[in-house]
Write an enzyme that holds these catalytic residues in place. Structure first.
Site, PDB file in Angstrom:
ATOM      1  N   ASN A 342      38.734  -8.847 -15.912  1.00 13.03           N
ATOM      2  CA  ASN A 342      39.820  -7.743 -15.001  1.00 13.03           C
ATOM      3  C   ASN A 342      39.171  -6.706 -15.239  1.00 13.03           C
ATOM      4  O   ASN A 342      40.437  -5.569 -15.253  1.00 13.03           O
ATOM      5  CB  ASN A 342      40.937  -8.813 -15.667  1.00 13.03           C
ATOM      6  N   HIS A 373      51.468  -8.226 -18.567  1.00 15.54           N
ATOM      7  CA  HIS A 373      51.508  -9.356 -18.248  1.00 15.54           C
ATOM      8  C   HIS A 373      52.941 -10.507 -18.323  1.00 15.54           C
ATOM      9  O   HIS A 373      52.478 -11.098 -17.678  1.00 15.54           O
ATOM     10  CB  HIS A 373      50.316 -10.215 -19.418  1.00 15.54           C
TER      11      HIS A 373
END
EC number: 2.3.1.-
Length: 520
Positions: A342, A373
């Site tokens: 990521n 998140h």
């Protein structure tokens, strides 16, 4: 299995039934494949040499909003509301404090949407929910706000070299802003890119060669021949196909949940538990490989993502790549894994949090990552454990690595051991991220007697803290780098790394400088 309902179009319900996959996932994949074809058309018929930037912005935005509407229905309005209010904040508040207000609003709005989705609609479901694209838009809003603040308020000598390169010197128009946030290439799965890189692509300046002139300012000398992205796109599509095949065939037979199965816990030996933990988390990664690599291929197909040439003269299409699979699977340190996983989110965390806070930047960065998140408790367990593992791994590396540099056989032994430890530690850390809920996560850690938590704490308590020169000299090095670059007038347009040089070493140094602060 994920929910079979969707807030978007049900046009593909027969296909969903045929392949026995949830309609929201089918919509996502089909829309991404449509975006891939649209990207090829965009590059061929709406190339910057054939049409204006205005037309390219309009088409990219309208296609993006259509895909969002198809996948998420009226929930796609959240994308416009979040983006619109944030733009108003930028205009009204002013450049001095706009980055703080935009950060609070964008992250707060995202969190509210995540809370409503998780606790009102479908707790525990892995679906292509509308908060997914909002996570990317939140990154773009906050990144752009910081870049405008850097470019229009802060002095150049206060900025790091990367901040100066990315600084935005004028307020974007509403069309440019919406195009950046909602273009069809990144509306569904990103990845994040800097505003300057995106505008450079739209305006067709990605292939300009620049060099410092005698007056200290950059002067465009000539335009480089545009390389074809076809090879890179085909390679990435092959990776997507293999990842999807692996996910559909292997992942279902190796569920992460089996790690907390009572019978398995009671009967399995410790070697079996360790091996299954690693394999089950290994099997959980290909879906991310698929989504992120496909998103990268879409951008490349449109002509976005060119970074320059390697030492062999091959074009590099990894400007906005989100992962490096080989480095992930062969990681010999916690840092190496995070550096290659990521990637664009790691850069975002570094730029908007790590570089801008003076108190416990590592801890604050992990907390921001958890909030961004979502609101599942498992996310917070993962990132809090991640803080401990990162600090412990750093302490171990600083105290012991120098003993294993020579000879090469000893270094190989060290690499094998650290690979095993890293893969187990990563798997142990991210189990709650997959399980989501607090009870099964604690059940897993209890079955392992919290052994890695305890070991990490002991490492931090017992090993001496060895301060590195890197942190001590960070400010000094930044100032020297800034002074040199300011005098030479390098990269004042803040374009891609290939704009100033073809030298691979310089490119790698830039990449390292962008990643290292967050991970060390």
């Amino acid at each position: 299995m994920a929910t079979t309902s969707t807030t978007g179009s049900t046009l593909l319900q027969p296909l969903s039934n045929a392949v026995q996959l949830p309609i929201d996932q089918v919509n996502f994949v089909v829309c991404q494949l449509f975006a891939l074809l649209a990207a090829i058309w965009f590059r061929t018929y709406l190339h910057s040499s054939k049409t204006s930037s205005f037309i390219r912005h309009v088409v990219a935005t309208l296609l993006g909003l259509y895909l969002a509407l198809f996948c998420f229905g009226w929930y796609a309005l959240h994308f416009l509301v979040q983006s619109g209010i944030s733009y108003c904040i930028m205009i009204i508040i002013g450049v001095e404090n706009m980055h703080n207000y935009c950060f609070v609003f964008a992250l707060g709005y995202l969190t509210v949407c995540q809370v409503t989705r998780v606790y009102i609609f479908d707790y525990g479901q892995y679906s292509a929910d509308f908060s997914g694209p909002m996570m990317i838009i939140t990154q773009k809003i906050t990144s752009l706000a910081c870049e405008i603040h850097d470019g229009m308020f802060r002095k150049d000598e206060e900025l790091t070299s990367s901040q100066r390169d990315l600084a935005v010197r004028r307020m974007p128009s509403l069309l440019e802003y919406l195009s950046y946030n909602c273009n069809f290439m990144g509306i569904l799965a990103g990845p994040l890119c800097s505003y300057k890189d995106y505008i450079t692509f739209i305006e067709g300046r990605s292939y300009h060669i620049t060099q410092s002139g005698e007056n200290g300012k950059e002067e465009t000398q000539y335009e480089r021949t545009e390389p074809s992205p076809n090879t890179a796109v085909v390679q990435k599509l092959l990776v997507c196909g293999l990842s999807l095949l692996f996910h559909l065939t292997i992942c279902t037979t190796l569920p992460v949940e089996y790690n907390i199965d009572e019978h398995f816990q009671a009967t399995a030996s410790w070697p079996t538990k360790i091996i299954y933990l690693y394999i089950s988390l290994l099997a959980a990664r290909p879906k991310y490989y698929f989504a992120w690599t496909l998103a990268d291929a879409i951008n490349n197909a449109a002509g976005f993502g060119f970074r320059g040439y390697d030492e062999n003269g091959a074009a590099r299409w990894d400007l906005i790549s989100n992962l490096r699979i080989q480095q992930i699977e062969m990681s010999t340190s916690f840092k190496m894994f995070l550096d290659n996983w990521n990637i664009q989110t790691a850069l975002w965390l570094k730029r908007v949090c790590y570089e801008r806070t003076s108190f416990s930047p590592t801890i604050q960065t992990f907390i921001l990552s958890a909030i961004w998140h979502g609101v599942y408790p498992g996310y917070y367990l993962t990132f809090l454990t991640g803080v401990l593992m990162t600090l412990a791994a750093r302490a171990m590396r600083n105290n012991f690595r120098h003993y294993f540099i020579e000879p090469s056989q000893l270094k190989l032994f060290y690499d094998v051991i650290t690979w095993i430890v890293t893969q187990v530690a990563i798997s142990y850390t991210v189990v709650p991220f997959v399980l989501l809920s607090i009870k099964p996560s604690l059940t897993f850690y209890s079955s392992w007697y919290y052994c890695l938590h305890i070991l990490g704490i002991l490492v931090l308590l017992l090993l001496p803290v060895k301060k590195t020169q890197r942190r001590k000299n960070t400010h000094e090095n930044i100032q020297l780098s800034q002074s040199k670059k300011f005098d030479e007038g390098e990269n004042s347009l803040g374009q891609n790394s290939f704009s100033t040089t073809n030298n691979v070493c310089n490119q790698n140094q830039e990449i390292a400088s962008r990643h290292s602060s967050l991970k060390q």
